[in-house]
Design an enzyme around this catalytic site. Structure first.
Site, short mmCIF file in Angstrom:
data_model
loop_
_atom_site.label_atom_id
_atom_site.label_comp_id
_atom_site.label_asym_id
_atom_site.label_seq_id
_atom_site.Cartn_x
_atom_site.Cartn_y
_atom_site.Cartn_z
N SER A 84 16.24 29.93 30.27
CA SER A 84 16.42 29.34 31.68
C SER A 84 15.37 28.37 31.84
O SER A 84 15.49 27.42 32.50
CB SER A 84 16.27 30.39 32.54
OG SER A 84 15.21 31.25 32.35
N ASP A 105 11.76 31.60 43.74
CA ASP A 105 12.40 32.80 43.28
C ASP A 105 11.15 33.66 42.66
O ASP A 105 11.18 35.04 42.45
CB ASP A 105 13.67 32.94 42.24
CG ASP A 105 13.02 32.25 40.78
OD1 ASP A 105 11.87 31.94 40.68
OD2 ASP A 105 13.99 31.97 40.29
N HIS A 114 10.80 31.81 38.01
CA HIS A 114 10.78 30.64 37.32
C HIS A 114 9.84 29.59 38.02
O HIS A 114 9.55 29.51 39.03
CB HIS A 114 12.51 29.92 37.54
CG HIS A 114 13.41 31.10 36.71
ND1 HIS A 114 14.15 31.76 37.33
CD2 HIS A 114 13.72 31.02 35.42
CE1 HIS A 114 14.85 32.55 36.35
NE2 HIS A 114 14.60 31.85 35.00
#
Length: 340
Positions: free
Chosen positions: A81, A246, A249
């Site tokens: 990610s 969040d 990240h």
């Protein structure tokens, strides 16, 4: 953990990866179990189970540059990610777009960006990703950037297997003719939902893996840039700015910080960076046994490690560099039709 002890652990992991040894623990079984439970709880808090969304970054960057007669450079992102840019909303804020834009500015040539990175990927997904890269009808990338490792730690993948998968990916890409730069495992001790003392264990495990990744990558002809200690202190000191909404990240500013560290190494791998490849003693650069260089890189922001002399009294040697970072402009890709 001292640099010397981290070097010993990294050397053992890399040796196990090379010779097919079993898993070498990054911490005791009980503490690893607690760490994994805490990390999985943190991950459940990220997005509340909603599917990962990442901007579409593929396309042509620097298309407005004057025609030089040379074809565009080709950059491909592989990994998880972080490589995909999860956590930001605009393509231009992702590491791939920032690197493509920065590379275009340095090379004064357009850059075609492709990404096969997948949120949640572990190192054992790199075989599939590399196959996609090598099968691309558009041609082989000039340089590949791999960012991987966090999910290996949180899913308890044996570090020997993790390094073996990464090494194999680097070897396949280098054999095909692409330059490879690996952003090593980030510092998981900076993730806010993870509490002490597990935050300390997460930091230790991620740094050990980063050092072992460096050995495996350099042995296969790639270069590495340490992301763990680059982002760690800055995230810890300023988490509201450098973490995304969040709290897991990186934010746009966090990704920009990572891109600033990786860009000089990408350019150097392509022979485009103006700095000398010789070590600068004033910047504490030098030739070191690869395990020691890997351990030092895991403990310092944005440190590059590349292969140097083929062997020395204690095995292969590496060049440790601390390149000057360059801020990269945010840019959106040109329409897909212009990226061919």
């Amino acid at each position: 953990m001292t640099s010397m002890s981290r070097a010993r652990v990294a050397r053992r992991i890399a040796a196990g990866a090379a010779y097919g040894g079993g898993g070498i623990g990054l911490a005791g079984a009980a503490t690893v179990g607690l760490l994994v439970a805490e990390m999985q709880l943190a991950r459940r808090r990220v997005g509340n189970g909603t599917p990962a969304r990442v901007p579409n970054t593929e396309g042509l960057y620097g298309g407005s540059l004057p025609a030089s007669g040379e074809p565009p450079l080709r950059l491909t992102m592989l990994g998880d990610s972080t490589a995909a840019g999860q956590g930001v909303h605009r393509a231009g804020q992702t590491p791939g777009a920032l690197l493509a834009s920065g590379l275009s500015a340095v090379a004064e040539r357009p850059v075609v960006l492709r990404s096969v990175a997948v949120p949640g990927a572990r190192s054992d997904d790199l075989e599939r990703q590399v196959s996609l890269v090598l099968a691309d009808a558009g041609g082989l990338p000039d340089v590949c950037v791999i960012m991987i490792g966090a999910n290996d730690v949180t899913h308890r993948m044996p570090p020997t297997r993790s390094v073996r998968c990464l090494s194999a990916a680097v070897r396949r890409l280098r054999t095909a003719g692409a330059e490879v730069v690996v952003g090593t495992c980030p510092d998981l001790g900076t993730i806010e939902p993870v509490r002490q003392p597990l935050r300390w264990l997460a930091r230790r495990a991620s740094r050990q893996l980063a050092a072992a990744q460096t050995i495996g990558t350099v042995q296969q002809g790639g270069r590495t840039v340490s992301l763990g200690d680059l982002l760690g202190p800055e995230f810890a000191a300023n988490p509201r700015e450098l973490f995304g909404p969040d709290n897991y990240h990186p934010s746009a500013e966090g990704y920009a910080t990572a891109a600033m560290a990786i860009l000089p190494t990408v350019c150097a791998a392509l022979g485009l960076w103006p700095e000398e490849e010789r070590p600068d003693l004033s910047r504490r650069e030098g030739f070191l046994p690869v395990a020691r260089a890997a351990a030092e890189a895991a403990s310092e922001a944005g440190t590059e490690v590349a292969a140097a002399m083929p062997s020395g009294p204690r095995g292969p040697w590496a060049l440790l560099k601390r390149r000057r970072r360059r801020r990269v402009p945010e840019a959106e890709p040109a329409p897909t039709g212009q990226a061919s």
